[in-house]
Write an enzyme that holds these catalytic residues in place. Structure first.
Site, PDB file in Angstrom:
ATOM      1  N   GLU A   1     -97.980 -65.224 -74.369  1.00  0.00           N
ATOM      2  CA  GLU A   1     -99.314 -65.757 -74.688  1.00  0.00           C
ATOM      3  C   GLU A   1     -99.258 -67.093 -75.425  1.00  0.00           C
ATOM      4  O   GLU A   1     -99.971 -67.312 -76.408  1.00  0.00           O
ATOM      5  CB  GLU A   1    -100.095 -64.709 -75.491  1.00  0.00           C
TER       6      GLU A   1
HETATM    7  N1  IFG Z   1    -100.660 -58.511 -75.789  1.00  0.00           N
HETATM    8  C1  IFG Z   1     -99.901 -59.198 -76.847  1.00  0.00           C
HETATM    9  C2  IFG Z   1     -99.611 -58.382 -78.098  1.00  0.00           C
HETATM   10  C3  IFG Z   1    -100.716 -57.412 -78.471  1.00  0.00           C
HETATM   11  C4  IFG Z   1    -101.094 -56.595 -77.242  1.00  0.00           C
HETATM   12  C5  IFG Z   1    -102.072 -55.486 -77.600  1.00  0.00           C
HETATM   13  C6  IFG Z   1     -97.860 -58.686 -75.570  1.00  0.00           C
HETATM   14  C7  IFG Z   1     -96.482 -59.107 -75.165  1.00  0.00           C
HETATM   15  C8  IFG Z   1    -101.648 -57.515 -76.198  1.00  0.00           C
HETATM   16  N2  IFG Z   1     -98.582 -59.585 -76.280  1.00  0.00           N
HETATM   17  O1  IFG Z   1     -98.270 -57.578 -75.272  1.00  0.00           O
HETATM   18  O2  IFG Z   1     -99.397 -59.280 -79.191  1.00  0.00           O
HETATM   19  O3  IFG Z   1    -101.847 -58.071 -79.026  1.00  0.00           O
HETATM   20  O4  IFG Z   1    -102.212 -54.574 -76.542  1.00  0.00           O
END
Ligand code: IFG
Length: 527
Positions: free
Chosen positions: A333
């Site tokens: 992200e």
């Molecule tokens: N995606 C984000 C996490 C977390 C997650 C919650 C990943 C690799 C959503 N990154 O999963 O930091 O916020 O479900």
């Protein structure tokens, strides 16, 4: 002082004593002894009808002379059994009687360092392995052969009778992991150690600690004191936050190692860095530190040399206190980092990790950079997401292994179902059967068994402030992921597993563990 027989003589006597006894056993188990309900399912298990062992006050835990590994495993088993049985269970040297538990390290090398054999016969209990980890895993399996009351910390009535069984066991995958996000909400050393104990019951051998994110920085770094003291001073609920001193991190690493669990620390970058940037203005391209808990996506200043001095200090200190081979660099992200900057950043960070003698693992987006071969990509895509699949295939093309953590199967922060009072649902609901009923070797097109190091169940704590929330979301789904990581695909059926899982509940009740009694599982009537 007992006369010490030369170890060869003792060894020969042990072998002779363990040969199947020809005389009938006075304590033959009733014919109806059910096949033990084990999780993870061993790779090979045969009941021995008519044979059994009953532990009693004269039972001993026998170890070969001079085997530190066997003594460690024996002491771990003793600390489980002594409070609930009330037996002394001395760890000592001798030749076995039918109510003894004997450890030896003559286990077949073919079962590998984590493999073991466990025999419960008229001659007593024998746990045999080639290496220390195998002995420990034999203990975890043996524990489940005993009545659930053995998990109590106060004396229980017994009897402590185990039906005859021969088990030979070895894991399918090398990486059998869990992840605890201590950045969104902080969990102290004791809470992490309790989680490690829970994970070790199911032969998990990696705990990935998500140590930094927008909401908190959780590990003290010398030379950058504000990271933990200011960057770790709150959490996603605007609570008190917290952080580990380097000595406390060392305690966690040591506690994990005694349970054959490797700690994989994660410093997430270039995104998910608000706590660090709020702590030090020079980590921001505009030289201005944002407020803690600043909403939105963040990115380190990728073209600033200060950023790489910072990362060199962080990675260097983390490497020095992490015995495991891998450091996790996140990489997920990074939505305010341009593609060119992202590649530049990951390439530089890869060089820093290698310079400190470690290998890197990152969320699979790191495969967009010019990675050398060696890094591991942690796949968190959902079924069928084309961009994610392409990056997984890029990992394969480079000869990089993959740890499978698909969000719509293994993410423990996803609600079980629409009724779950806490949790997320952006990847859908992950029921107990969803978390179990998938094969990592066929989940991503073009990615097969040989491309995969194993599996990992991430528990993100964005919305979970308490450790009972963590346990409620972890159990009963984590044992299913652990079984995917350990057991042969051939033994993998939901209908078979759900009854074995149900039999774990009395053990969790005895441990006082918080868990979700999912309607999918035929739980025994609550005691
Ligand atoms: N995606 C984000 C996490 C977390 C997650 C919650 C990943 C690799 C959503 N990154 O999963 O930091 O916020 O479900």
């Amino acid at each position: 002082m007992k006369p010490r027989l030369p170890s060869l003589a003792v060894s020969l006597l042990v072998v002779l004593a363990l040969l199947p006894a020809t005389v009938g056993s006075a304590n033959a188990a009733p014919a109806s002894t059910p096949a033990p309900a084990l999780v993870p399912q061993p790779s090979s298990e045969h009941a021995l009808p008519g044979q059994s062992v009953s532990l009693d006050r004269s039972s001993r835990i026998l170890v070969p002379q001079g085997s530190h590994d066997a003594v460690s495993a024996a002491n771990y088993l003793a600390q489980v059994l002594r409070p609930s049985t009330g037996f002394a269970l001395p760890v000592t040297i001798g030749f076995p009687r039918r109510d003894d538990i004997t450890f030896d390290q003559w286990g077949a090398a073919s079962l590998g360092n984590e493999g073991y054999t466990l025999d419960v016969t008229r001659g007593g209990v024998r746990i045999s392995a080639h290496a220390s980890a195998g002995l420990f895993y034999g203990v975890q399996t043996f524990r489940q052969l005993l009545p659930a009351g053995v998990e109590k910390r106060s004396k229980q009535a017994g009897p402590w009778t185990i039906g005859g069984v021969r088990i030979s066991d070895t894991p399918r995958f090398a990486w059998r992991g869990a992840m605890l996000d201590v950045a969104r909400h902080f969990f102290d050393v004791g809470q992490v150690e309790t989680y490690l104990d829970e994970l070790s019951m199911y032969k998990i051998n990696v705990l990935h600690l998500h140590l930094s994110d927008n909401d908190g920085w959780r590990i003290d770094i010398n030379g950058w004191p504000r990271l933990a003291r200011y960057g770790g001073s709150t959490d996603a609920s605007r609570g008190p936050g917290g952080f580990y001193t380097q000595a406390q991190y060392g305690e966690i690493v040591k506690f994990a190692a005694a349970r054959h669990i490797t700690i994989v620390p994660e410093i997430d970058a270039p995104g998910h860095v608000t706590a660090a940037q709020a702590s030090y203005a020079q980590l921001n391209c505009d030289g201005v530190a944002p407020p803690l808990l600043n909403p939105g996506y963040s990115s380190l200043c990728v073209r600033s040399e200060v950023t790489y001095q910072f990362l060199d200090d962080v990675i260097g200190q983390l490497a020095a206190m992490t015995p495991g081979k891998y450091l996790h660099i996140g990489g997920d992200e990074a939505l305010t980092t341009s593609a060119a900057d992202y590649t530049y950043f990951v390439d530089r960070l890869q060089a820093i990790v290698h310079a400190h003698g470690k290998e890197l693992i990152g969320w699979h987006q790191i495969e967009a950079a010019d990675l050398t071969s060696g890094p591991v990509a942690q796949y968190w895509g959902t079924a069928g997401s084309a961009d994610d699949v392409a990056l997984a295939q890029q990992a394969k093309a480079r000869g990089n292994k993959i740890v499978m953590s698909p969000a719509d199967k293994s993410y423990l922060d996803m609600k079980y179902d629409a009724q779950t009072p806490i949790g997320q649902d952006w990847a859908g609901y992950n029921s107990v059967s969803d978390a179990y009923d998938w094969d990592p070797a066929t989940f991503v097109p073009g990615i097969g068994e040989s491309d995969i190091d194993g599996v990992e169940a991430p528990l993100w704590t964005d919305v979970f402030p308490t450790i009972s929330d963590v346990d409620y979301m972890t159990f009963p789904r984590l044992p299913g992921i652990a079984e995917i990581g350990w057991s042969p695909e051939s033994t993998h059926t939901w209908t078979g597993y759900r009854t074995r899982l149900a039999a774990q509940a009395p053990r969790w009740d005895a441990l006082g563990l918080t868990y979700y009694r999912s309607p999918e599982v035929p739980w025994p009537a609550a005691a």
